[in-house]
Write a protein that holds these residues in place. Structure first.
Motif, mmCIF file in Angstrom:
data_model
loop_
_atom_site.group_PDB
_atom_site.id
_atom_site.type_symbol
_atom_site.label_atom_id
_atom_site.label_comp_id
_atom_site.label_asym_id
_atom_site.label_seq_id
_atom_site.Cartn_x
_atom_site.Cartn_y
_atom_site.Cartn_z
ATOM 1 N N ARG A 23 43.159 38.107 38.872
ATOM 2 C CA ARG A 23 42.147 39.125 38.569
ATOM 3 C C ARG A 23 41.775 39.049 37.091
ATOM 4 N NH1 ARG A 23 38.619 42.820 40.802
ATOM 5 N NH2 ARG A 23 40.100 42.966 42.545
ATOM 6 N N LEU A 65 40.092 41.089 34.004
ATOM 7 C CA LEU A 65 39.771 42.436 33.537
ATOM 8 C C LEU A 65 38.995 42.329 32.240
ATOM 9 C CD1 LEU A 65 43.265 44.096 34.075
ATOM 10 C CD2 LEU A 65 41.300 44.202 35.610
ATOM 11 N N GLN A 79 46.110 50.254 31.838
ATOM 12 C CA GLN A 79 45.419 50.075 33.111
ATOM 13 C C GLN A 79 46.444 50.027 34.243
ATOM 14 O OE1 GLN A 79 41.971 49.834 33.386
ATOM 15 N NE2 GLN A 79 41.893 50.237 31.180
ATOM 16 N N LEU A 81 46.847 48.939 38.209
ATOM 17 C CA LEU A 81 46.173 48.017 39.111
ATOM 18 C C LEU A 81 46.808 48.047 40.501
ATOM 19 C CD1 LEU A 81 46.104 44.925 36.701
ATOM 20 C CD2 LEU A 81 44.431 46.795 36.845
ATOM 21 N N ASP A 82 45.968 47.878 41.517
ATOM 22 C CA ASP A 82 46.445 47.809 42.885
ATOM 23 C C ASP A 82 47.338 46.578 43.058
ATOM 24 O OD1 ASP A 82 46.074 46.734 45.838
ATOM 25 O OD2 ASP A 82 45.585 48.871 45.896
ATOM 26 N N ASN A 106 45.568 43.448 45.163
ATOM 27 C CA ASN A 106 44.420 42.659 44.709
ATOM 28 C C ASN A 106 44.115 42.790 43.221
ATOM 29 O OD1 ASN A 106 43.264 45.231 44.541
ATOM 30 N ND2 ASN A 106 42.191 45.030 46.497
ATOM 31 N N GLY A 107 44.871 43.609 42.502
ATOM 32 C CA GLY A 107 44.646 43.763 41.069
ATOM 33 C C GLY A 107 43.487 44.656 40.700
ATOM 34 N N GLU A 108 42.894 45.335 41.680
ATOM 35 C CA GLU A 108 41.766 46.221 41.402
ATOM 36 C C GLU A 108 42.244 47.411 40.568
ATOM 37 O OE1 GLU A 108 37.818 47.539 41.630
ATOM 38 O OE2 GLU A 108 38.640 45.681 42.476
ATOM 39 N N PRO A 109 41.532 47.751 39.461
ATOM 40 C CA PRO A 109 41.911 48.917 38.658
ATOM 41 C C PRO A 109 41.845 50.199 39.483
ATOM 42 C CG PRO A 109 40.420 47.495 37.432
ATOM 43 C CD PRO A 109 40.424 46.987 38.849
ATOM 44 N N ILE A 110 42.892 51.011 39.413
ATOM 45 C CA ILE A 110 42.942 52.269 40.161
ATOM 46 C C ILE A 110 43.187 53.463 39.242
ATOM 47 C CG2 ILE A 110 43.664 51.216 42.332
ATOM 48 C CD1 ILE A 110 46.546 51.920 41.651
#
Length: 267
Positions: free
Chosen positions: A172, A174, A213, A215-216, A219-223
């Motif tokens: 991922r 960022l 940050q 991250l999920d 998948n590394g998606e910012p949460i």
């Protein structure tokens, strides 16, 4: 004649105890969850930079430039072994960026990337210096790695590999949207949420902030995220941040009046 040495490293275990590496006074201080000192472990490494508690209550202490090793102590503070850094997989002790304990194994991290096994928590030197592709996560499910792609643009990458196979889970990118000076944290909590922190330039100013940050894990998606004040003193440290098992981080906030340890969570 050099930079002042603040307590170099912190760690919080699964019982909520916080450990502070106070290398100037040759000790590791253990605090209870109530913030009170529970014990002091004396160490003979006055130039230590990092530490990692062992599951039996001992400590692995990284000393790159004094002992050139990782010294291992038992729960009573007795030195049980010295694990040399230089050897297969490590050409220069100056390339070592941290120490990690994984089960009974002790690893030295090389340039914030791969981890080289140097021995075990009983103080035995490794016969085979096996490697891990990244930092073992606190939930035991991943190996993690991160780095800066473009400092001026604030582009950073995070890589997660499945444990134990090493299969790629995700890569991922960022973007912090501001010049990024250094990465300060990469770890997970017990649920697997990934925590990444970086020192970045403050918007509209010449100073800096710490951007945290969350991250999920899949998948590394910012949460979630949080902004922390940057440490601007000249004191030399290795780890100013530690992730809590239940989520959130402890941050060593350094000021002219001393150090306080504060908790932050991603919003």
């Amino acid at each position: 004649e050099g930079s002042a040495g603040a307590p170099r490293s912190i760690y919080v275990d699964d019982a909520g105890h916080m450990y502070v590496l106070d290398q100037v006074n040759g000790r590791v201080v253990k605090f209870g969850a109530d913030g009170k000192v529970e014990s002091n472990m004396n160490i003979d490494r006055l130039t230590a930079q990092d530490m990692a508690p062992t599951k039996d209550g001992g400590m692995a202490v990284l000393d790159r430039f004094g002992g050139h090793d990782v010294s291992v102590y038992d729960a009573s503070g007795n030195l049980t072994g010295s694990l040399p850094l230089v050897g297969e997989g490590i050409d220069d002790e100056g390339d070592v960026t941290g120490v990690f304990v994984d089960g009974n194994d002790v690893y030295a991290e090389v340039e914030h990337a791969r981890l080289v096994k140097v021995g075990d928590t009983s103080g035995n030197v490794a016969a085979n210096r096996d490697e891990l592709p990244g930092r073992p996560s606190r939930d035991g499910q991943s190996f993690l790695k991160a780095g800066i792609i473009d400092p001026e643009a604030g582009r950073v990458y995070v890589v997660s590999n499945v444990r134990p196979s090493g299969e790629m889970r995700f890569t991922r990118e960022l973007r912090f949207g501001a010049p990024t000076y250094q990465l300060l944290l990469l770890d997970t909590d017990q649920s697997g949420t990934i925590y990444l922190a970086a020192e970045v330039q403050e918007e509209g100013g010449d100073g800096s902030i710490v951007s945290l940050q969350c991250l999920d894990k899949n998948n590394g998606e910012p949460i979630g995220s949080a902004v922390l004040p940057a440490n601007t003193s000249a004191d030399e440290t290795v780890r100013d941040l530690a992730v809590l098992d239940e989520g959130g981080v402890v941050y060593a906030q350094r000021t002219a009046d001393g150090i306080t340890y504060e908790k932050y969570s991603c919003e």
